[in-house]
Design a protein around this motif. Structure first.
Motif, PDB file in Angstrom:
ATOM      1  N   ASP A 404       0.868  -1.175   0.000  1.00 45.95           N
ATOM      2  CA  ASP A 404       0.000   0.000   0.000  1.00 45.95           C
ATOM      3  C   ASP A 404       0.908   1.229   0.000  1.00 45.95           C
ATOM      4  O   ASP A 404       1.989   1.218   0.605  1.00 45.95           O
ATOM      5  N   ASN A 405       0.485   2.311  -0.652  1.00 48.02           N
ATOM      6  CA  ASN A 405       1.403   3.443  -0.774  1.00 48.02           C
ATOM      7  C   ASN A 405       0.658   4.743  -1.023  1.00 48.02           C
ATOM      8  O   ASN A 405      -0.566   4.796  -0.963  1.00 48.02           O
ATOM      9  N   PHE A 406       1.414   5.792  -1.294  1.00 47.05           N
ATOM     10  CA  PHE A 406       0.848   7.095  -1.638  1.00 47.05           C
ATOM     11  C   PHE A 406       0.294   7.004  -3.054  1.00 47.05           C
ATOM     12  O   PHE A 406       1.054   6.935  -4.016  1.00 47.05           O
ATOM     13  N   GLU A 407      -1.018   6.972  -3.171  1.00 49.05           N
ATOM     14  CA  GLU A 407      -1.645   6.738  -4.468  1.00 49.05           C
ATOM     15  C   GLU A 407      -1.958   8.076  -5.157  1.00 49.05           C
ATOM     16  O   GLU A 407      -3.106   8.443  -5.395  1.00 49.05           O
ATOM     17  N   TRP A 408      -0.887   8.843  -5.404  1.00 47.09           N
ATOM     18  CA  TRP A 408      -0.961  10.078  -6.171  1.00 47.09           C
ATOM     19  C   TRP A 408      -2.034  11.023  -5.628  1.00 47.09           C
ATOM     20  O   TRP A 408      -2.041  11.304  -4.446  1.00 47.09           O
ATOM     21  N   ASN A 409      -2.947  11.499  -6.459  1.00 49.74           N
ATOM     22  CA  ASN A 409      -3.894  12.503  -5.948  1.00 49.74           C
ATOM     23  C   ASN A 409      -4.944  11.907  -5.012  1.00 49.74           C
ATOM     24  O   ASN A 409      -5.719  12.644  -4.400  1.00 49.74           O
ATOM     25  N   SER A 410      -4.958  10.584  -4.875  1.00 52.21           N
ATOM     26  CA  SER A 410      -5.833   9.951  -3.885  1.00 52.21           C
ATOM     27  C   SER A 410      -5.163   9.847  -2.517  1.00 52.21           C
ATOM     28  O   SER A 410      -5.800   9.394  -1.550  1.00 52.21           O
ATOM     29  N   GLY A 411      -3.917  10.232  -2.424  1.00 52.14           N
ATOM     30  CA  GLY A 411      -3.211  10.157  -1.153  1.00 52.14           C
ATOM     31  C   GLY A 411      -3.139   8.734  -0.633  1.00 52.14           C
ATOM     32  O   GLY A 411      -2.817   7.800  -1.372  1.00 52.14           O
ATOM     33  N   TYR A 412      -3.487   8.564   0.634  1.00 48.69           N
ATOM     34  CA  TYR A 412      -3.432   7.240   1.262  1.00 48.69           C
ATOM     35  C   TYR A 412      -4.818   6.613   1.391  1.00 48.69           C
ATOM     36  O   TYR A 412      -5.015   5.682   2.179  1.00 48.69           O
ATOM     37  N   LEU A 413      -5.763   7.099   0.590  1.00 45.26           N
ATOM     38  CA  LEU A 413      -7.143   6.614   0.674  1.00 45.26           C
ATOM     39  C   LEU A 413      -7.371   5.330  -0.112  1.00 45.26           C
ATOM     40  O   LEU A 413      -8.403   4.677   0.075  1.00 45.26           O
ATOM     41  N   ARG A 414      -6.469   4.974  -1.008  1.00 42.34           N
ATOM     42  CA  ARG A 414      -6.658   3.793  -1.854  1.00 42.34           C
ATOM     43  C   ARG A 414      -5.495   2.825  -1.615  1.00 42.34           C
ATOM     44  O   ARG A 414      -4.340   3.233  -1.596  1.00 42.34           O
ATOM     45  N   ARG A 415      -5.831   1.539  -1.490  1.00 41.48           N
ATOM     46  CA  ARG A 415      -4.823   0.532  -1.180  1.00 41.48           C
ATOM     47  C   ARG A 415      -4.751  -0.511  -2.301  1.00 41.48           C
ATOM     48  O   ARG A 415      -5.713  -1.227  -2.542  1.00 41.48           O
ATOM     49  N   PHE A 416      -3.605  -0.573  -2.959  1.00 44.63           N
ATOM     50  CA  PHE A 416      -3.350  -1.538  -4.036  1.00 44.63           C
ATOM     51  C   PHE A 416      -2.457  -2.692  -3.594  1.00 44.63           C
ATOM     52  O   PHE A 416      -2.267  -3.640  -4.342  1.00 44.63           O
ATOM     53  N   GLY A 417      -1.862  -2.621  -2.426  1.00 46.30           N
ATOM     54  CA  GLY A 417      -0.783  -3.526  -2.070  1.00 46.30           C
ATOM     55  C   GLY A 417      -1.192  -4.951  -1.764  1.00 46.30           C
ATOM     56  O   GLY A 417      -2.309  -5.221  -1.323  1.00 46.30           O
ATOM     57  N   LEU A 418      -0.247  -5.856  -1.997  1.00 44.47           N
ATOM     58  CA  LEU A 418      -0.357  -7.204  -1.459  1.00 44.47           C
ATOM     59  C   LEU A 418      -0.077  -7.179   0.047  1.00 44.47           C
ATOM     60  O   LEU A 418      -0.554  -8.036   0.799  1.00 44.47           O
ATOM     61  N   ILE A 419       0.697  -6.184   0.456  1.00 48.98           N
ATOM     62  CA  ILE A 419       1.077  -6.035   1.855  1.00 48.98           C
ATOM     63  C   ILE A 419       0.483  -4.736   2.398  1.00 48.98           C
ATOM     64  O   ILE A 419       0.663  -3.663   1.819  1.00 48.98           O
ATOM     65  N   TYR A 420      -0.240  -4.876   3.498  1.00 46.48           N
ATOM     66  CA  TYR A 420      -0.874  -3.738   4.165  1.00 46.48           C
ATOM     67  C   TYR A 420       0.177  -2.922   4.900  1.00 46.48           C
ATOM     68  O   TYR A 420       1.062  -3.478   5.556  1.00 46.48           O
ATOM     69  N   VAL A 421       0.096  -1.613   4.783  1.00 44.56           N
ATOM     70  CA  VAL A 421       1.012  -0.728   5.494  1.00 44.56           C
ATOM     71  C   VAL A 421       0.217   0.116   6.485  1.00 44.56           C
ATOM     72  O   VAL A 421      -0.720   0.819   6.100  1.00 44.56           O
ATOM     73  N   ASP A 422       0.582   0.019   7.749  1.00 43.54           N
ATOM     74  CA  ASP A 422       0.066   0.922   8.776  1.00 43.54           C
ATOM     75  C   ASP A 422       0.957   2.160   8.724  1.00 43.54           C
ATOM     76  O   ASP A 422       2.115   2.110   9.141  1.00 43.54           O
ATOM     77  N   TYR A 423       0.438   3.252   8.177  1.00 44.92           N
ATOM     78  CA  TYR A 423       1.292   4.400   7.895  1.00 44.92           C
ATOM     79  C   TYR A 423       1.793   5.108   9.150  1.00 44.92           C
ATOM     80  O   TYR A 423       2.756   5.869   9.084  1.00 44.92           O
ATOM     81  N   VAL A 424       1.163   4.860  10.294  1.00 46.75           N
ATOM     82  CA  VAL A 424       1.622   5.469  11.539  1.00 46.75           C
ATOM     83  C   VAL A 424       2.818   4.702  12.098  1.00 46.75           C
ATOM     84  O   VAL A 424       3.861   5.285  12.405  1.00 46.75           O
ATOM     85  N   SER A 425       2.673   3.377  12.191  1.00 51.15           N
ATOM     86  CA  SER A 425       3.745   2.549  12.758  1.00 51.15           C
ATOM     87  C   SER A 425       4.702   2.009  11.702  1.00 51.15           C
ATOM     88  O   SER A 425       5.790   1.544  12.038  1.00 51.15           O
ATOM     89  N   GLN A 426       4.297   2.066  10.427  1.00 52.43           N
ATOM     90  CA  GLN A 426       5.044   1.483   9.308  1.00 52.43           C
ATOM     91  C   GLN A 426       5.128  -0.045   9.387  1.00 52.43           C
ATOM     92  O   GLN A 426       5.965  -0.654   8.718  1.00 52.43           O
ATOM     93  N   ARG A 427       4.233  -0.661  10.138  1.00 48.03           N
ATOM     94  CA  ARG A 427       4.156  -2.127  10.135  1.00 48.03           C
ATOM     95  C   ARG A 427       3.699  -2.613   8.770  1.00 48.03           C
ATOM     96  O   ARG A 427       2.834  -2.022   8.138  1.00 48.03           O
ATOM     97  N   ARG A 428       4.268  -3.725   8.306  1.00 46.66           N
ATOM     98  CA  ARG A 428       3.857  -4.409   7.090  1.00 46.66           C
ATOM     99  C   ARG A 428       3.104  -5.684   7.495  1.00 46.66           C
ATOM    100  O   ARG A 428       3.615  -6.473   8.299  1.00 46.66           O
ATOM    101  N   ILE A 429       1.923  -5.883   6.942  1.00 45.36           N
ATOM    102  CA  ILE A 429       1.109  -7.054   7.263  1.00 45.36           C
ATOM    103  C   ILE A 429       0.651  -7.693   5.952  1.00 45.36           C
ATOM    104  O   ILE A 429       0.038  -7.033   5.114  1.00 45.36           O
ATOM    105  N   TRP A 430       0.968  -8.964   5.786  1.00 46.78           N
ATOM    106  CA  TRP A 430       0.553  -9.672   4.571  1.00 46.78           C
ATOM    107  C   TRP A 430      -0.968  -9.801   4.520  1.00 46.78           C
ATOM    108  O   TRP A 430      -1.606 -10.207   5.494  1.00 46.78           O
ATOM    109  N   LYS A 431      -1.509  -9.474   3.355  1.00 52.11           N
ATOM    110  CA  LYS A 431      -2.931  -9.708   3.105  1.00 52.11           C
ATOM    111  C   LYS A 431      -3.123 -11.144   2.615  1.00 52.11           C
ATOM    112  O   LYS A 431      -2.161 -11.820   2.233  1.00 52.11           O
ATOM    113  N   ASP A 432      -4.355 -11.589   2.608  1.00 49.34           N
ATOM    114  CA  ASP A 432      -4.634 -12.933   2.086  1.00 49.34           C
ATOM    115  C   ASP A 432      -4.142 -13.068   0.645  1.00 49.34           C
ATOM    116  O   ASP A 432      -3.721 -14.145   0.223  1.00 49.34           O
ATOM    117  N   SER A 433      -4.199 -11.967  -0.117  1.00 47.62           N
ATOM    118  CA  SER A 433      -3.747 -12.008  -1.512  1.00 47.62           C
ATOM    119  C   SER A 433      -2.259 -12.292  -1.609  1.00 47.62           C
ATOM    120  O   SER A 433      -1.802 -12.970  -2.544  1.00 47.62           O
TER     121      SER A 433
END
Length: 449
Positions: A404-433
């Motif tokens: 998940d990342n900075f999705e341009w003009n959508s900011g952090y509202l849209r998540r494309f990642g295979l890995i979830y990012v908690d933007y406060v703690s920067q934890r990476r969490i694998w999604k089922d995908s």
């Protein structure tokens, strides 16, 4: 035999499976290591430009956490990683002195990938032009194309033997039409005539860069990444068919024809004011360079209607969180069509360099159950396999995106990642995908029955 195994067996031996990211969307460290501002720094810090008023100053903090992210790629069992370079990190002004601290970051990243036997695929430009060049006119200034060629030569000279491939541009259609046409992306210009000229300078810079990199005689394969789609008429009316042909000409063929035919498509040229579209003698010959690969990014089709209001598709599979129609069959149709149209014109091997889905992912304890994304991946993999069966020379697939990342003009509202990012703690969490993709790749390699 599982459905996953059956699908995996449809791909040829040696097929490359990877993930993709881009510099501004994940790196952060915007003011560290000698990096200067890019147009996305300026744009994202301009009030009202980003939906959640965020910016990429920190993003996924990949600049500091790259080793952890490479470890995730390795644990996914993937062959390849596609990333882009922040031009203003390695050359702050887009010309002149090189920033060795910035160069060292990419050297460390590439070395970390090599240690895990992950091939490195570099993209030179993913929309983040150094602000210093924008101050001199950006891509509207023809000189930017020549600065880009010098940058390309330097990156190839330094890293070309350590890279599997180098792409000049990612989605120049977006740079031109969203950056200069409707102002949705940086630098935020709204001028359709300017967008056309920018598209030409981007293509010119591509050709110049390919020429410059060829002089270095490095191992990396050289190419470009284009976002493409089919253009489907909403009805059988002559008007809808004509509009669809125009849409395909102004988008897909506008970039493919100069590269593979040496000229712009006549249908598109006929509808523009050519007195304000400057192409100098010799430009088309420069653009018309032989390539080692073509990257294709696919997310949706164009559904073309001339009715008022425009007729909408049935969206049988629904919409992504970006509001894009899920239309997997468009991918195989696009690939087969491109193959048929350009196979005798020097069309090189194709990589699907981006394909993915934004989902409104929610944490459930320490899990993210993104079933729609898994279904999306399965369906699009099936369409790639169908295109291969039809004779299209496809060598690999890079899922967008690793994180998940900075999705341009959508900011952090849209998540494309295979890995979830908690933007406060920067934890990476694998999604089922991510778990599903790892299992798929294992089955492809025959490690699981």
């Amino acid at each position: 035999m599982s459905e996953q195994t059956t699908l995996a067996q449809q791909f040829p031996a040696g097929f490359v499976w990877g993930v993709a990211t881009s510099a501004y969307q994940i790196e952060g460290a915007a003011n560290e290591g000698g990096r200067a501002a890019s147009i996305w720094d300026t744009f994202s810090h301009t009030p009202g430009k980003i939906l959640d008023d965020s910016n990429g100053d920190v993003a996924c903090d990949h600049y500091h956490r790259y080793a952890e992210d490479v470890e995730h790629i390795a644990n996914l069992g993937l062959d390849a990683y596609r990333f882009s370079v922040s031009w203003s990190r390695v050359q702050p002004d887009g010309r002149g002195a090189w920033n060795e601290e910035g160069m060292a970051f990419y050297a460390r990243l590439i070395s970390a990938l090599a240690e895990k036997n992950i091939s490195a695929h570099m993209t030179l430009y993913h929309w983040d032009l150094p602000q210093a060049l924008q101050d001199d006119g950006g891509w509207l200034n023809r000189d930017t194309a020549y600065h880009f060629a010098q940058y390309a030569r330097e990156m190839a000279a330094r890293f070309g033997d350590q890279l599997a491939s180098i792409a000049t541009h990612n989605e120049p259609w977006c740079t031109a039409n969203l950056g200069y046409g409707n102002g949705q992306f940086a630098p935020g210009v709204k001028d359709e005539v300017a967008a056309l000229q920018v598209s030409h300078h981007l293509l010119l810079s591509h050709g110049l860069a390919i020429q410059a990199m060829r002089t270095q005689n490095k191992k990396a394969k050289l190419g470009i990444v284009l976002n493409q789609w089919t253009a489907d008429p909403a009805t059988d009316s002559a008007a809808d068919h004509a509009a669809a042909a125009w849409e395909y000409a102004r988008s897909v063929q506008w970039f493919m024809d100069p590269i593979f035919r040496g000229h712009y498509p006549a249908l598109a040229l006929a509808k523009i004011d050519q007195s304000r579209f400057i192409v100098l003698p010799g430009d088309m010959e420069v653009i018309h360079q032989a390539l080692d690969f073509l990257g294709i990014n696919y997310y949706f089709r164009a559904y073309v209607s001339t009715e008022t209001p425009p007729r909408q598709p049935e969206t049988k599979l629904g919409l992504t969180d970006m509001g894009w129609e899920i239309y997997p069959e468009g991918l195989s149709r696009l690939l087969i069509g491109i193959h048929q149209e350009y196979k005798d014109l020097g069309l090189p091997p194709i990589y699907i360099t981006e394909n993915g889905m934004a989902v409104a992912d929610q944490l459930d304890g320490e899990q993210i159950h993104d079933t729609p994304r898994i279904d999306y991946m399965q369906r699009h993999f099936q369409e790639v396999a169908k295109a291969i069966e039809a004779g299209v020379n496809i060598k690999g697939f890079f899922y967008w995106s690793l994180l998940d990342n900075f999705e341009w003009n959508s900011g952090y509202l849209r998540r494309f990642g295979l890995i979830y990012v908690d933007y406060v703690s920067q934890r990476r969490i694998w999604k089922d995908s991510a778990i599903w993709f790892k299992g798929f790749v294992q089955r492809f390699r025959g490690r699981v029955g």
